[in-house]
Design a protein around this motif. Structure first.
Motif, PDB file in Angstrom:
ATOM      1  N   LYS A 155       0.827  -1.205   0.000  1.00  0.00           N
ATOM      2  CA  LYS A 155       0.000   0.000   0.000  1.00  0.00           C
ATOM      3  C   LYS A 155       0.861   1.254   0.000  1.00  0.00           C
ATOM      4  CE  LYS A 155      -3.761   0.666   0.370  1.00  0.00           C
ATOM      5  NZ  LYS A 155      -4.737   1.006  -0.698  1.00  0.00           N
ATOM      6  N   THR A 183      -1.683  -2.440  -5.427  1.00  0.00           N
ATOM      7  CA  THR A 183      -2.844  -3.099  -4.838  1.00  0.00           C
ATOM      8  C   THR A 183      -2.392  -4.446  -4.268  1.00  0.00           C
ATOM      9  OG1 THR A 183      -4.392  -2.067  -6.391  1.00  0.00           O
ATOM     10  CG2 THR A 183      -5.126  -4.080  -5.280  1.00  0.00           C
ATOM     11  N   LYS A 218     -10.978  -2.898   5.403  1.00  0.00           N
ATOM     12  CA  LYS A 218     -10.712  -1.580   5.984  1.00  0.00           C
ATOM     13  C   LYS A 218      -9.264  -1.151   5.798  1.00  0.00           C
ATOM     14  CE  LYS A 218     -14.427  -2.134   9.366  1.00  0.00           C
ATOM     15  NZ  LYS A 218     -14.792  -2.437  10.773  1.00  0.00           N
ATOM     16  N   ASP A 224      -7.907  -1.481   2.986  1.00  0.00           N
ATOM     17  CA  ASP A 224      -7.833  -1.260   1.533  1.00  0.00           C
ATOM     18  C   ASP A 224      -6.895  -2.273   0.868  1.00  0.00           C
ATOM     19  OD1 ASP A 224      -9.639   0.860   1.402  1.00  0.00           O
ATOM     20  OD2 ASP A 224      -8.083   2.323   1.876  1.00  0.00           O
ATOM     21  N   ASN A 235      -8.556  -4.348  -4.586  1.00  0.00           N
ATOM     22  CA  ASN A 235      -8.760  -3.353  -5.633  1.00  0.00           C
ATOM     23  C   ASN A 235     -10.134  -2.688  -5.492  1.00  0.00           C
ATOM     24  OD1 ASN A 235      -9.101  -6.318  -6.585  1.00  0.00           O
ATOM     25  ND2 ASN A 235     -10.631  -5.210  -7.798  1.00  0.00           N
ATOM     26  N   GLU A 236     -10.240  -1.495  -5.989  1.00  0.00           N
ATOM     27  CA  GLU A 236     -11.472  -0.730  -5.877  1.00  0.00           C
ATOM     28  C   GLU A 236     -12.606  -1.409  -6.649  1.00  0.00           C
ATOM     29  OE1 GLU A 236     -13.070   3.850  -6.745  1.00  0.00           O
ATOM     30  OE2 GLU A 236     -10.941   3.334  -6.941  1.00  0.00           O
TER      31      GLU A 236
END
Length: 424
Positions: free
Chosen positions: A178, A183, A240, A242, A245-246
């Motif tokens: 990160k 990712t 949480k 992250d 991937n989005e």
């Protein structure tokens, strides 16, 4: 006169349709002395080619026999087979994954007991068990898959990362990635099953390999066991952080977008079955040199260890109860799972065989083989083992965990309530 002629024409057509429709189980009637074995499957590429070769050889070895192979895409196949089973017109031989999906048809009386037709010692016990119910064999496995975490060795080398053994080491890797705008984990969870591997793995590492069997067989522990709640907490901790991937919950696996994140170096890891190797070889062969894998990390204080892995059987071959030629159909699935076929299967498709003493020639696949050989337990996917309604709830609640729209307690309680309704 014209009306009479037209009426006669219609009657002839209806008669012909009726004759053609009287096809029994296989969907294709025996023509004269020729016996037809109809086989339904989902496979493409080298797998399908291998099945075609086995069918051709079977026809040569059996005068007057025709093997009719019919391939249907995965999702459509499941619906099509369910309809054909309920309508009394299934194929002679059909592919499944064993477990609850197959048992559903067994419980309906739609699958032939083939215990006396096969040599049970021919197959790996853990794989054969997935098609065996009440000590009767209803399906025999050809392939065995494993669930591992693949990673990009080039990225790991760049940031001095090593394969993690523990969850703490795993999260440190995620933090480093990160920090460097990589990712950590590619995930395509619209179809829900990819994310379900995380719940299965976390639960097994926390609660031990007997957790699921205890809940499934109603032997003390339930799907609301603290280990399942904790597994959900670990999933939400990763979300949480992250770590994914989005938009992961809205991306389907089959489109390949998650794999492209791996190939392009945008993502460093992916929890997936060993079929990922085939994807690499077909879609981005140059990426194979960068490809490594490790088994799911252990959890401090957990009852599980790294010799317990996730896996799946498939294809699993069964004979429909309505088959007009059940003994011949059983003989054909023996040909589909012979040692010779199994050796070709593993060497040509980059996966493992569920038949004993079949060692891969491929060096990469040999690494998977070593994991399987050293495994003390192989956990089959929940959604392939549970009854269909409970399997869908499992995938729905797990996807909701990833979406942070349901708490781990709520997910566990929903699963247990439905299990009490369906399994008691």
């Amino acid at each position: 006169m014209k009306k009479v002629t037209a009426l006669l024409s219609v009657m002839v057509l209806l008669l012909l349709a009726a004759c053609g429709g009287n096809q029994g189980a296989s969907g294709s009637s025996d023509n004269g002395d020729e016996k037809v074995i109809e086989v339904w499957h989902i496979e493409t590429g080298e797998r399908e080619k291998l099945f075609q070769e086995v069918a051709k050889q079977f026809e040569e070895d059996h005068d007057g026999v025709k093997v009719k192979l019919l391939q249907t895409p995965n999702d459509a196949y499941k619906q099509k087979l369910a309809v054909s089973m309920s309508g009394g017109n299934p194929p002679d031989v059909f592919q499944s994954w064993g477990g609850g999906w197959l048992k559903h048809f067994v419980d309906q009386g739609n699958v032939q007991d083939i215990t006396d037709n096969v040599d049970q010692d021919h197959y790996l016990e853990m794989a054969l068990n997935n098609g065996t119910f009440d000590d009767k064999v209803y399906g025999v496995p050809l392939g065995l898959s494993l669930d591992v975490i693949f990673y990009n060795k080039e990225i790991f080398d760049k940031y001095n990362l090593e394969e993690p053994k523990t969850y703490e080491e795993f999260t440190e890797i995620i933090k480093t990635l990160k920090e460097n705008d990589v990712t950590p984990l590619a995930l395509t969870n619209k179809t829900k099953w990819p994310g379900a591997y995380y719940l299965m793995n976390f639960a097994s590492r926390i609660g031990g390999p007997d957790l699921f069997e205890s809940a499934f067989n109603r032997e003390g522990r339930g799907f609301d066991d603290p280990a399942y709640v904790e597994a959900g907490e670990y999933i939400q901790e990763l979300v949480k952080m992250d770590a994914f991937n989005e938009g992961f919950n809205g991306i389907p696996y089959d489109e390949g977008r998650g794999r492209q994140l791996m190939y392009s170096g945008q993502a460093a890891m992916m929890d997936m079955t060993i079929s990922f190797l085939n994807n690499v070889r077909e879609e981005a062969p140059q990426f194979e040199d960068k490809l490594g894998f490790f088994v799911f990390p252990t959890i401090a204080g957990g009852e599980g260890n790294d010799t317990q892995v996730g896996g799946a059987t498939g294809p699993v071959w069964s004979v429909a109860k309505e088959s007009k030629n059940p003994d011949l159909a059983a003989e054909f699935i023996k040909a589909l799972t012979s040692k010779e076929t199994a050796q070709k299967f593993t060497d040509r498709t980059g996966t493992l065989a569920a038949v004993k003493d079949v060692v891969p020639e491929d060096e990469f696949v040999k690494q998977f083989y070593e994991v399987a050989q050293n495994a003390s337990h192989i956990q089959m996917p929940y959604d392939q083992t549970l009854p269909p309604e409970l399997a869908e709830l499992h995938k729905d609640t797990t996807q909701a965990l990833f979406g942070l729209s349901m708490t781990p307690e709520e997910a566990a309680n929903k699963m247990e309530a439905k299990a009490e309704e369906l399994l008691e």
